[in-house]
Design an enzyme around this catalytic site. Structure first.
Site, PDB file in Angstrom:
ATOM      1  N   ASP A   8      75.452  36.052  80.051  1.00  0.00           N
ATOM      2  CA  ASP A   8      74.912  35.154  81.088  1.00  0.00           C
ATOM      3  C   ASP A   8      73.994  34.032  80.596  1.00  0.00           C
ATOM      4  O   ASP A   8      72.937  33.780  81.198  1.00  0.00           O
ATOM      5  CB  ASP A   8      74.170  35.973  82.164  1.00  0.00           C
ATOM      6  CG  ASP A   8      75.061  36.988  82.860  1.00  0.00           C
ATOM      7  OD1 ASP A   8      76.238  37.109  82.474  1.00  0.00           O
ATOM      8  OD2 ASP A   8      74.586  37.655  83.788  1.00  0.00           O
ATOM      9  N   HIS A  48      79.114  34.475  91.090  1.00  0.00           N
ATOM     10  CA  HIS A  48      78.967  34.992  92.450  1.00  0.00           C
ATOM     11  C   HIS A  48      79.707  34.151  93.485  1.00  0.00           C
ATOM     12  O   HIS A  48      79.774  32.918  93.353  1.00  0.00           O
ATOM     13  CB  HIS A  48      77.487  35.017  92.838  1.00  0.00           C
ATOM     14  CG  HIS A  48      76.644  35.926  92.000  1.00  0.00           C
ATOM     15  ND1 HIS A  48      76.946  37.258  91.808  1.00  0.00           N
ATOM     16  CD2 HIS A  48      75.496  35.701  91.300  1.00  0.00           C
ATOM     17  CE1 HIS A  48      76.029  37.798  91.030  1.00  0.00           C
ATOM     18  NE2 HIS A  48      75.138  36.877  90.699  1.00  0.00           N
ATOM     19  N   LYS A  86      81.660  38.380  86.115  1.00  0.00           N
ATOM     20  CA  LYS A  86      81.061  39.554  86.759  1.00  0.00           C
ATOM     21  C   LYS A  86      80.191  39.126  87.934  1.00  0.00           C
ATOM     22  O   LYS A  86      79.855  37.956  88.064  1.00  0.00           O
ATOM     23  CB  LYS A  86      80.242  40.335  85.750  1.00  0.00           C
ATOM     24  CG  LYS A  86      79.124  39.493  85.183  1.00  0.00           C
ATOM     25  CD  LYS A  86      78.343  40.306  84.215  1.00  0.00           C
ATOM     26  CE  LYS A  86      76.982  39.734  84.034  1.00  0.00           C
ATOM     27  NZ  LYS A  86      76.244  39.470  85.249  1.00  0.00           N
ATOM     28  N   CYS A 127      70.773  42.106  83.465  1.00  0.00           N
ATOM     29  CA  CYS A 127      72.164  42.198  83.002  1.00  0.00           C
ATOM     30  C   CYS A 127      72.293  42.700  81.571  1.00  0.00           C
ATOM     31  O   CYS A 127      73.250  43.406  81.255  1.00  0.00           O
ATOM     32  CB  CYS A 127      72.872  40.870  83.230  1.00  0.00           C
ATOM     33  SG  CYS A 127      73.091  40.552  84.999  1.00  0.00           S
TER      34      CYS A 127
HETATM   35  C1  VGL Z   1      70.794  38.513  86.436  1.00  0.00           C
HETATM   36  C2  VGL Z   1      69.338  38.625  88.214  1.00  0.00           C
HETATM   37  C3  VGL Z   1      70.348  38.307  89.075  1.00  0.00           C
HETATM   38  C4  VGL Z   1      70.997  38.600  84.954  1.00  0.00           C
HETATM   39  C5  VGL Z   1      71.821  38.205  87.290  1.00  0.00           C
HETATM   40  O1  VGL Z   1      71.925  37.948  84.427  1.00  0.00           O
HETATM   41  O2  VGL Z   1      70.237  39.329  84.291  1.00  0.00           O
HETATM   42  N1  VGL Z   1      69.560  38.737  86.898  1.00  0.00           N
HETATM   43  N2  VGL Z   1      71.586  38.102  88.599  1.00  0.00           N
HETATM   44 ZN    ZN Z   2      73.254  37.332  89.724  1.00  0.00          ZN
END
Ligand code: VGL
Ligand code: ZN
Length: 189
Positions: A8, A48, A86, A127
């Site tokens: 991410d 998302h 994801k 994540c």
């Molecule tokens: C994440 C909060 C919400 C992450 C993703 O990638 O850690 N954190 N969505």
């Molecule tokens: Zn998220």
């Protein structure tokens, strides 16, 4: 066989994004340096739908197809073999890259003979944590690259607590310098 997993590293998690992780962009040069040491590099994207229960906990971020969901512009994408999407469901958080819906990450890794997974990216306490705990459950030897991750730290210390939890669960905490140093060692006769 080892693989590098980049979790991410997207615009919305970097400074100026919708859900900025403090110093989130600092992981980019570290990850870029590591890429050449790995025969296989995978990257996940938080991806998302516009409406999801996840946005009851978090400000909207990483919406499919938006600029905020793109990789950080300095991340070297030419070295990424596969992108894992994801958080695609409107019914759950989907924090772990092992919940990717465009591919089964566990099967993909096994099919490619991967036994060791090196985890980097954002965020340590969400994540990265979920992905690491799943990797251990799936039986991979799992490393977390401590200078290549950053935490949201909703509560102060969340990132450090997450690292200790991952270590307790069996993950090995390692620095990028250690990885680069061992990559340069001559192969023993
Ligand atoms: C994440 C909060 C919400 C992450 C993703 O990638 O850690 N954190 N969505
Ligand atoms: Zn998220």
């Amino acid at each position: 066989m080892k693989a590098l997993l980049i979790v991410d590293v997207q615009n919305d998690f970097c400074p100026g994004g919708a859900l900025p992780v403090p110093e989130g962009d600092a992981v980019v040069p570290v990850i870029n340096r590591l890429m050449d040491s790995f025969p296989l590099v995978l990257a996940s994207k938080d991806w998302h739908p516009r409406s999801t229960v996840h946005f009851q906990k978090w400000p909207p971020h990483c919406i499919q197809g938006t600029q905020g969901a793109e990789f950080h512009p300095q991340l070297r994408t030419d070295k990424i073999h596969h992108v894992l999407l994801k958080g695609t469901s409107d019914r759950d958080d989907g924090y772990s890259a092992f919940e990717a819906t465009n591919i089964s990450l566990a099967d993909f890794l096994r099919e490619h003979g991967v036994t060791e997974l090196y985890i980097t990216g954002l965020a340590t306490d969400y994540c990265v944590r979920a992905t690491t705990l799943d990797a251990l459950r799936e039986g991979f030897r799992t490393y977390v690259v401590t200078d290549a991750v950053r935490a949201v730290n909703v509560q102060p210390g969340d990132g450090e607590r997450a690292l200790q939890e991952m270590k307790q669960a069996g993950a090995v905490l390692i620095t990028s310098a250690d990885i680069l140093a061992s990559a340069q060692e001559p192969v023993s006769p």
